[in-house]
Design a protein around this motif. Structure first.
Motif, PDB file in Angstrom:
ATOM      1  N   GLY A   1       4.263   5.879   0.166  1.00 57.72           N
ATOM      2  CA  GLY A   1       4.816   5.968  -1.184  1.00 57.72           C
ATOM      3  C   GLY A   1       5.888   7.026  -1.367  1.00 57.72           C
ATOM      4  O   GLY A   1       6.756   6.887  -2.234  1.00 57.72           O
TER       5      GLY A   1
ATOM      6  N   CYS B   1       7.324   1.491  -3.265  1.00 57.53           N
ATOM      7  CA  CYS B   1       6.357   0.390  -3.121  1.00 57.53           C
ATOM      8  C   CYS B   1       6.403  -0.579  -4.301  1.00 57.53           C
ATOM      9  O   CYS B   1       6.239  -1.787  -4.123  1.00 57.53           O
TER      10      CYS B   1
ATOM     11  N   ASP C   1       1.426  -3.416  -5.993  1.00 62.88           N
ATOM     12  CA  ASP C   1       1.295  -2.251  -5.123  1.00 62.88           C
ATOM     13  C   ASP C   1       0.077  -1.450  -5.564  1.00 62.88           C
ATOM     14  O   ASP C   1      -0.353  -1.544  -6.715  1.00 62.88           O
ATOM     15  N   TYR C   2      -0.488  -0.690  -4.612  1.00 61.74           N
ATOM     16  CA  TYR C   2      -1.697   0.054  -4.910  1.00 61.74           C
ATOM     17  C   TYR C   2      -1.755   1.257  -3.984  1.00 61.74           C
ATOM     18  O   TYR C   2      -1.216   1.255  -2.877  1.00 61.74           O
ATOM     19  N   LYS C   3      -2.458   2.296  -4.465  1.00 64.75           N
ATOM     20  CA  LYS C   3      -2.497   3.578  -3.742  1.00 64.75           C
ATOM     21  C   LYS C   3      -3.069   3.457  -2.324  1.00 64.75           C
ATOM     22  O   LYS C   3      -2.464   3.899  -1.352  1.00 64.75           O
ATOM     23  N   TYR C   4      -4.267   2.910  -2.216  1.00 64.16           N
ATOM     24  CA  TYR C   4      -4.913   2.779  -0.897  1.00 64.16           C
ATOM     25  C   TYR C   4      -5.481   1.381  -0.746  1.00 64.16           C
ATOM     26  O   TYR C   4      -6.577   1.095  -1.211  1.00 64.16           O
TER      27      TYR C   4
ATOM     28  N   CYS D   1       0.828  -1.204   0.000  1.00 60.90           N
ATOM     29  CA  CYS D   1       0.000   0.000   0.000  1.00 60.90           C
ATOM     30  C   CYS D   1       0.870   1.266   0.000  1.00 60.90           C
ATOM     31  O   CYS D   1       1.846   1.346   0.738  1.00 60.90           O
ATOM     32  N   HIS D   2       0.508   2.234  -0.820  1.00 55.34           N
ATOM     33  CA  HIS D   2       1.230   3.514  -0.823  1.00 55.34           C
ATOM     34  C   HIS D   2       0.727   4.417   0.301  1.00 55.34           C
ATOM     35  O   HIS D   2       1.406   5.358   0.688  1.00 55.34           O
ATOM     36  N   CYS D   3      -0.504   4.155   0.753  1.00 59.54           N
ATOM     37  CA  CYS D   3      -1.187   5.046   1.692  1.00 59.54           C
ATOM     38  C   CYS D   3      -1.064   6.487   1.173  1.00 59.54           C
ATOM     39  O   CYS D   3      -0.586   7.374   1.871  1.00 59.54           O
ATOM     40  N   GLY D   4      -1.500   6.679  -0.043  1.00 62.78           N
ATOM     41  CA  GLY D   4      -1.314   7.988  -0.677  1.00 62.78           C
ATOM     42  C   GLY D   4       0.165   8.249  -0.788  1.00 62.78           C
ATOM     43  O   GLY D   4       0.893   7.480  -1.411  1.00 62.78           O
ATOM     44  N   SER D   5       0.610   9.322  -0.138  1.00 56.93           N
ATOM     45  CA  SER D   5       2.051   9.559  -0.127  1.00 56.93           C
ATOM     46  C   SER D   5       2.662   9.184   1.217  1.00 56.93           C
ATOM     47  O   SER D   5       3.862   9.293   1.420  1.00 56.93           O
TER      48      SER D   5
END
Lengths: 161, 668, 292
Positions: free
Chosen positions: B16, B21, B39-42, B9-13
Motif C-alpha cells: 500500500g 491499491c 482492495d483490503y488491508k490484509y 491486498c495492501h499487505c499493511g504498508s
C-alpha cells in the motif's frame, strides 16, 4: 506495420515480458523483492513451471502484439527442477535467438538467461541491463501486427473459449 | 460466462505504501469479465479471506484473482479459501504485486501502480481460461533413504525407524559417524563426543528398521515424491562382509601405508583399515590407492597379499567389483554434512605450510585420547608441549574476498571450548584468541564463553591477524588490538585457525543428482527460510544438518528430528495427492510422432494404439498418452508437439497467450 | 533419361503384373513441358504414362501418407530427396517403411519450373538441385541405373549469409516485404515432407495461435513458426519455394535454421536414416552456453 505509429521518443519506457520458471528465476525475482533490490518497473513476470514450457511461438506472439523486449529465464543447466527441461530450452532458444535476429529483431530485445533462486541480485542486474539496452533501441517496430486488440475482440475470444 | 472477482491486498504498508491499491481495484473493475473488484488491508487474514468467500456468494463469482504477495507464499492459502467458498481451487490466480512490484520499485509509486494493474490484468486474462482441475493420487513406498551417516543422518534415521518405518542410511566412507566422531569434546557441556555418539551409532546399526549401506555412492535419483528410484553404487571393499569377523588381524599386518584422514593426516594408517576403532560396521576395507597389491597390479605385477594370508575367515576378496543397484524409497533425507575450509589460501597465515599452524579439526584429533598423541597436546613439528597458543577465528568466514561471506556459527564456541581444553590439559600454557566478534547465541553458550575468559584466563584480543611467520622454532603472530588501537605481536608455539564450515566439495553435483536447489556457496536450499527450513522445493526430499548451512550439533539433531517427522508424515499416508497441473494430449490432434516421449524426463508419455473411424472404416493408429501420476508438469512436451496436441493443464497455450495479449494490450 | 524412363515403365509393369504392387506412384507429362506431375498407375497398360524428364522435381513420398490405412500395395519411384523424405516420414512415425516398395532413381537434378514458366531459354537447374548433396537414393528396396555424382559436397549458405550481413532494420524490411506477399495458401506446408502433422496448428481455428488476418505480421508468425517446426526435419528438397505462388523465399528461412543447428549442435542432415532423434528433440549437457 510500415507506418508504425510508435515513434522513438526521448522518454520512452519499454515494456518487457519475462517468462520465469517457477523454481529458479521466479524464486530469484521473489528474493530480489525480499531483499528490496530495486530495478526499473518496466518488467512484467509471467510464471511458467519450467523454462522448457516457453514455446518460442509465445515470444513471436509478444513481439507481434508490440512488446519491446522478452526475457526467457530459468534454472542454470544441471539445476533444473525437472532435471532436463532447461537443456531443451537452451537448444530451442540458441536457435530461436538467431532466427529472431535473422528476421530483424534487434539484438538484445530477446534474451535467454539462467537465474537461480538464490540469484536475486542477478535478476536485478539482468532486467536492469536489459531495460537499459531496450531504452536505447527504442520501441519495437518489428513483427508488429500494428493492430491493438480491441476490448471487444478480447471479450469475444473469452466467450468463445 | 466468466465472473471474476479481484481482490487487491495492501499487505499493511508493504504494498500500500508504493502501489495505489484503490486505483488498481478501480481500474480492474472496468476490465472485461471482472464483476467485483476491491482492495483490503490484509487479504490473507481471516477477515480478508472472508471477504472473498462473501463476495463469491454475493456476486456469484466463478473465478478469483488476488493481487498480493508471491504465489510461492500464499497460493495454497488462497486456493483453500476459494475452495471453502465453493469454487474449484484452480479457478484462482495470483498477481504478485509485492515481491515483484512494491518491494522493488520503492518511490516509483506511479510506475509501480501501472505495473500492478498490468499484472492484475494478466491474472484476470489467465483466470478466464482456467479450467476446473482435480487432484490425482499416487501410491507411497513406505521406506526412506537418509543420505549421509553423520549425526544428522543417524538421528534422522533413528527417529524414522522408531516411528516404525524402514530406513536406509547411505554413507560414502567405510563407517557411519561423520565429523562428530572426529571431535573430542562438545560445547558447552564438555562431554565426550564419542561417548554420546557411539551409542547412537550402535543403536542405528542394530535397529531392525535400519539398514546401513556404507562405502557407497548415490548415483542417480529418479521418480518423485512417494516413489523415488535411487541408483546406488556400492564400492568394492575388497573384503567379504559376510565372512569378515572384524578381528582386525589384517590391519596389524598390512605393510601398506596411507595418510590417516580420520586423524587429519597427523599419522599413517594401513592400506586395509577401519577409519577409527569404534567404526560401524567394524569391518575393514582396502584402500586400493595405497594397497601394495593393487599398486603393483598397475605395473603388471602381483605382490603382497599378506592380508589374505593372515585372514582367519578368508574374507579378503581382491577381485570384488563395484556393485550398482536400484532401491525404491518414498522419501529422502539429505544429511551430507560439511567440510572444513582450506586455510592455505591465506598467505598471511603461511599458505598452510607451517606444521604448527593447524586447523580446529586437527586440534580435535590432537587432544583426543584415542588420537595420534593419546590426547597429549603437542606441536606436530617436534611433539613438544606448546607454552603459548594463539587461536584465530573467522578464518574463511565473514571474508567474501578470500573465503565465504557467511558466519560459520560454530567457531566462536569451538574455539572457546578448545581454549579451555588447552588450559585444562596444560595449565601453564597461555592461550590468546584473536576475534572479530564473539557470537554465542545458544543455551549456556554465553556463560561458557564468560567462563573461558574469567575462570580459564584465556585472553581475547579483538582484531585481525595480519601475519604469521616462522622464527626459529616458534611462530610470530602479528596483529592489531583494535580495541586498544595498537599493534600486537605474540611469540607462539602453536596456532589454531578456526576454519570456516563449507559445503562438501561435490555438494552442487549431489544437489543436481537428487534435484534440489543450492545457493551460491553450495549449501542446499530449504523451501522457505522460516516456514520450511527442513523441506526442499522438491516434494519428498528433506534436509538435515549442516548440508543446509553451518550448524552445531544441537541444531543439527533438532533439524534431523524435524526432517524425520516430515518423512514419517509422508510415509504415514497410503496415497499422495498429486498436482493436477499435468500434461494432457488430445488424441484427435496427435499425429503419434512420438517426439514427446523422448523429451519427457519422467517417462510419463507412451504411445498407445487407439481405434477410430476414418473414411468409412475402422483403423487403428498410435497416439501419445500421458500417465498423469508420473507427469510432473514441466511442459517440455508442449513445445516439442508441433500440432499443440500436448497441452499443460493450468499453463495451457490459451492461458499463456491470454496473459501475453493482456500485457501487450496496454501498449500504445 | 529416356533409358531410365523405359526401365521405370518396365519395372512398374512387372510390379503390377506380378501383383507385387497394386499401385505405382510416379510422374506423368503435364499440359506444358515443365508441368510434369505425380501420377498413380494402377494397371500395366497405364505404365506408358510414366515419364522421367527434367521436371520430375515433385517429391512423391508425401503421397504415401494417404495409403497408410489402405490395403493397396504401393510402390513408389524415389529420387534422393524423395528417399530422405521417406525416411523423415518413417522417423515421425507417419508411415512404416516395410509397408511400401521404394524404387530408387538416381537423379541428375531437375530444372527450375518457375524459370521455365517465365519462358527463359536456357532453363537452369532448380536452386535446391544445384545445391543437392544427396541425388542418389539413401533408402530403397531396389535402385535403378547407376549412381550419379553429387552436384555439391557442402551446403551453400551464401544466400543466408547475405541476409545475415544486413542490419536489423534491413532484415526486418526484407522479410516484411517477402511475407506481405504471402497469401497463406499453405501450399508450402502441404507439399513439405517435414510438415506432416495430422492436424496443423494453422488449421486449428480455436487454438488461439493465430488470427485469420492476412498481413505481414501474421504471415511472418506463420513463416517463423514453420521454420521452427521443420528445423532439423527439412530435407532441403526446395519444394516449398517451387510451389509458392507468391515467390516467398521459404528455403531461405529453412536453410538459416539448418545452418545454425549444424553450427551449434553438429552437422545433421535430416532423413539419411530413421533412428536418430532430431536436434531439437535431444540435448547434450555440453551444448554451447550463451545464457549465463
Amino acid at each position: 506495420m510500415s507506418n508504425n505509429p510508435v515513434e522513438k521518443t526521448e522518454n520512452f519506457e519499454p515494456k518487457i515480458l519475462v517468462f520465469a520458471c517457477n523454481w529458479c528465476t521466479y524464486a530469484g525475482a521473489d528474493l530480489a523483492g525480499v531483499s528490496r533490490l530495486q530495478y526499473p518497473p518496466n518488467v512484467r513476470v509471467l510464471r511458467v513451471p519450467c523454462s522448457c514450457r516457453v514455446n518460442p511461438q509465445f515470444v513471436v506472439r509478444a513481439f507481434q502484439r508490440g512488446i519491446d523486449g522478452v526475457l526467457v529465464a530459468g534454472c542454470h543447466p544441471g539445476d533444473c527442477h525437472y532435471t532436463t527441461g532447461n537443456y531443451y530450452t537452451r537448444r530451442r532458444f540458441l536457435l530461436m535467438t538467431r532466427m529472431l535476429e535473422y528476421v530483424g529483431i534487434d539484438s538484445g530485445r530477446f534474451q535467454t538467461r539462467w537465474i537461480s533462486g538464490s540469484e536475486g541480485p542477478k535478476f536485478q542486474e539482468v532486467v536492469t541491463e536489459m531495460t537499459e539496452i531496450i531504452r536505447q533501441l527504442g520501441p519495437n517496430q518489428k513483427l508488429r501486427d500494428d493492430v491493438t486488440i480491441e476490448m471487444q475482440d478480447f471479450e469475444e475470444e473469452a466467450v468463445n473459449e | 460466462m466468466e465472473r471474476v472477482g479481484v481482490f487487491v491486498c495492501h499487505c499493511g504498508s508493504n504494498i500500500g505504501s508504493v502501489v495505489d491499491c484503490a486505483k488498481v481495484a478501480e481500474e480492474l473493475r472496468n476490465y472485461p469479465n471482472v464483476v467485483h473488484s476491491v482492495d483490503y488491508k490484509y487479504m490473507c487474514s481471516e477477515p480478508g479471506q472472508n471477504l472473498i468467500k462473501e463476495a463469491v456468494k454475493e456476486h456469484n463469482l466463478n473465478r478469483v484473482v488476488v493481487c498480493s504477495c508471491s504465489p510461492r507464499m500464499h497460493e495454497n492459502t488462497f486456493r483453500a479459501c476459494v475452495a471453502q467458498a465453493g469454487l474449484n481451487p484452480y479457478m484462482f490466480e495470483m498477481a504478485n504485486i509485492r515481491e515483484h512490484c512494491s518491494w522493488v520499485h520503492a518511490g516509483h509509486n506511479e510506475e509501480a501502480t501501472a505495473k500492478a494493474i498490468d499484472l492484475a490484468k494478466m491474472a484476470v486474462a489467465k483466470v478466464c481460461k482456467n479450467k476446473e482441475l482435480k487432484k490425482g493420487h499416487s501410491p507411497v513406498t513406505k521406506r526412506a533413504l537418509v543420505v549421509g551417516g553423520g549425526i544428522a543422518g543417524i538421528q534422522a534415521a533413528l527417529d524414522i525407524a522408531n516411528n516404525g518405518y524402514q530406513v536406509d542410511i547411505l554413507e560414502r566412507t567405510p563407517s557411519i559417524g561423520g565429523k562428530m566422531a572426529q571431535i573430542d569434546k562438545t560445547f558447552p557441556t564438555i562431554d565426550c563426543s564419542a561417548c554420546i555418539l557411539t551409542p547412537r551409532m550402535v543403536e542405528a546399526s542394530s535397529h531392525p528398521n535400519i539398514k546401513l549401506i556404507t562405502f557407497a555412492e548415490l548415483e542417480k535419483v529418479e521418480g518423485y515424491v512417494g516413489n523415488f528410484d535411487v541408483t546406488i553404487r556400492s564400492k568394492a571393499r575388497s573384503v567379504d562382509m559376510s565372512k569378515c569377523t572384524g578381528c582386525g588381524t589384517c590391519m596389524t599386518k598390512c605393510p601398506g601405508k596411507a595418510d590417516d584422514e580420520f586423524n587429519m593426516n597427523l599419522q599413517k594408517r594401513p592400506a586395509i583399515y577401519t577409519p577409527f576403532p569404534q567404526a560401524i560396521p567394524n569391518k575393514p576395507v582396502i584402500d586400493r590407492e595405497s594397497c601394495l597389491k593393487f599398486k603393483s597390479r598397475k605395473d603388471g605385477k602381483d605382490v603382497c597379499g599378506i592380508c589374505a594370508k593372515v585372514c582367519p575367515a578368508g574374507a579378503i576378496d581382491y577381485e570384488q567389483e563395484d556393485e550398482i543397484f536400484v532401491e525404491h524409497y518414498g522419501a529422502i533425507v539429505m544429511a551430507t554434512g560439511y567440510d572444513q575450509f582450506d586455510h592455505s589460501v591465506y598467505g598471511e597465515y603461511g599458505y598452510g605450510k607451517y606444521p604448527d599452524v593447524i586447523s580446529g579439526l586437527h586440534f580435535e584429533r590432537l587432544v583426543n585420547a584415542s588420537g595420534p598423541t593419546m590426547g597429549h597436546i603437542v606441536r606436530p613439528s617436534d611433539h613438544k608441549e606448546p607454552k603459548t597458543v594463539v587461536m584465530v577465528k573467522c578464518v574463511g568466514s565473514r571474508d567474501p574476498e578470500h573465503g565465504k561471506s557467511y558466519c560459520s556459527r560454530t567457531c566462536c564456541m569451538y574455539s572457546a571450548k578448545q581454549a579451555t581444553l588447552i588450559r585444562d590439559h596444560c595449565p601453564d600454557t597461555k592461550v590468546y584468541i584473536f576475534y572479530m566478534d564473539v557470537r554465542t547465541p545458544g543455551k549456556g553458550y554465553d556463560e561458557f564463553y564468560n567462563r573461558t575468559r574469567e575462570e580459564y584466563g584465556v585472553e581475547y584480543i579483538r582484531g585481525r591477524v595480519s601475519k604469521i611467520y616462522q622464527d626459529g622454532e616458534q611462530l610470530i603472530v602479528k596483529g592489531e588490538d583494535s580495541l586498544l588501537g595498537r599493534p600486537v605481536e605474540i611469540l607462539a608455539d602453536m596456532v589454531i585457525l578456526a576454519d570456516a564450515m563449507i559445503p562438501q566439495n561435490d555438494a552442487a553435483k549431489m544437489a543436481q543428482i537428487v534435484g534440489i536447489g543450492y545457493d551460491n556457496d553450495g549449501w542446499f536450499t530449504e523451501a522457505h527460510a522460516k516456514l520450511g527450513p527442513v523441506e526442499t522445493h522438491t516434494a519428498g526430499i528433506f534436509l538435515a544438518g549442516a548440508c543446509q548451512g553451518p550448524k552445531d550439533i544441537p541444531d543439527t539433531v533438532a533439524q534431523a528430528g524435524a526432517a524425520a517427522v516430515k518423512v514419517c508424515g509422508l510415509l504415514s499416508k497410503d496415497q499422495l495427492e498429486t498436482d493436477p497441473c499435468t500434461s494432457e494430449i488430445d488424441p484427435a490432434l496427435c499425429a503419434g510422432c512420438g517426439h514427446c516421449v523422448g523429451v519427457c524426463p519422467y517417462k510419463a508419455i507412451s504411445l498407445e494404439t487407439i481405434e477410430e473411424r476414418k473414411a468409412g472404416k475402422t483403423i487403428s493408429r498410435q497416439v501419445a498418452k500421458v500417465n498423469a501420476s508420473l507427469c510432473q508438469g514441466c511442459g517440455a512436451c508442449t513445445v516439442t508437439c508441433r500440432s499443440s496436441a500436448a497441452n499443460l493443464n493450468h499453463f495451457t497455450n490459451a492461458q499463456i497467450l491470454a496473459e501475453v495479449d493482456a500485457l501487450c494490450q496496454t501498449i500504445l | 533419361m529416356l533409358e531410365m524412363q523405359q526401365e521405370m515403365r518396365k519395372v512398374a509393369k512387372e510390379l503390377l503384373e506380378s501383383g507385387e504392387a497394386t499401385v505405382v506412384i510416379g510422374w506423368e507429362k503435364g499440359a506444358l513441358p515443365y508441368q510434369t506431375s505425380p501420377v498413380l498407375i494402377r494397371s500395366a497398360e497405364e505404365t506408358e504414362k510414366l515419364v522421367w524428364d527434367e521436371y520430375c522435381q515433385q517429391n512423391l513420398s508425401n503421397y504415401l501418407i494417404d495409403f497408410v490405412y489402405s490395403d493397396e500395395k504401393v510402390a513408389i519411384f524415389a529420387k534422393g530427396c524423395d528417399t530422405r523424405a521417406f525416411n523423415r516420414l518413417v522417423q515421425d512415425k507417419r508411415i512404416k517403411a516395410e509397408q511400401f516398395t521404394v524404387i530408387g532413381v538416381p537423379c541428375p537434378g531437375m530444372k527450375d519450373r518457375k524459370q521455365a514458366a517465365k519462358g527463359v531459354a536456357d532453363v537452369p537447374l532448380a536452386k535446391a538441385c544445384q545445391e543437392c548433396r544427396y541425388p542418389n537414393p539413401v533408402y530403397a528396396n531396389r535402385t535403378l541405373g547407376q549412381p550419379v555424382t553429387p552436384r555439391a559436397t557442402a551446403p551453400d549458405y551464401s544466400d543466408v549469409e547475405a541476409i545475415e550481413a544486413m542490419s536489423a532494420d534491413e532484415k526486418a524490411k526484407f522479410w516484411q516485404e517477402q511475407y506481405s506477399k504471402c497469401i497463406r495458401c499453405y501450399a508450402c506446408r502441404n507439399v513439405c515432407p517435414a510438415c506432416n502433422c495430422t492436424n496443423c496448428i494453422f488449421d486449428q481455428s480455436k487454438s488461439g495461435w493465430q488470427s485469420k488476418d492476412i498481413n505481414a505480421s501474421e504471415n511472418q508468425f506463420y513463416g517463423i513458426t514453420r521454420a521452427f517446426h521443420v528445423a532439423g526435419r527439412c530435407i532441403e528438397c526446395g519444394q516449398c519455394d517451387m510451389v509458392c505462388p507468391s515467390d516467398v523465399p521459404i528455403m531461405l528461412m529453412n536453410k538459416k535454421a539448418k545452418k545454425d543447428l549444424d553450427q551449434l549442435f553438429g552437422q545433421y542432415d535430416a532423413g539419411l536414416e530413421t533412428e536418430s532423434l532430431i536436434p531439437l528433440g535431444r540435448y547434450d549437457v555440453n551444448d554451447p552456453e550463451e545464457f549465463m
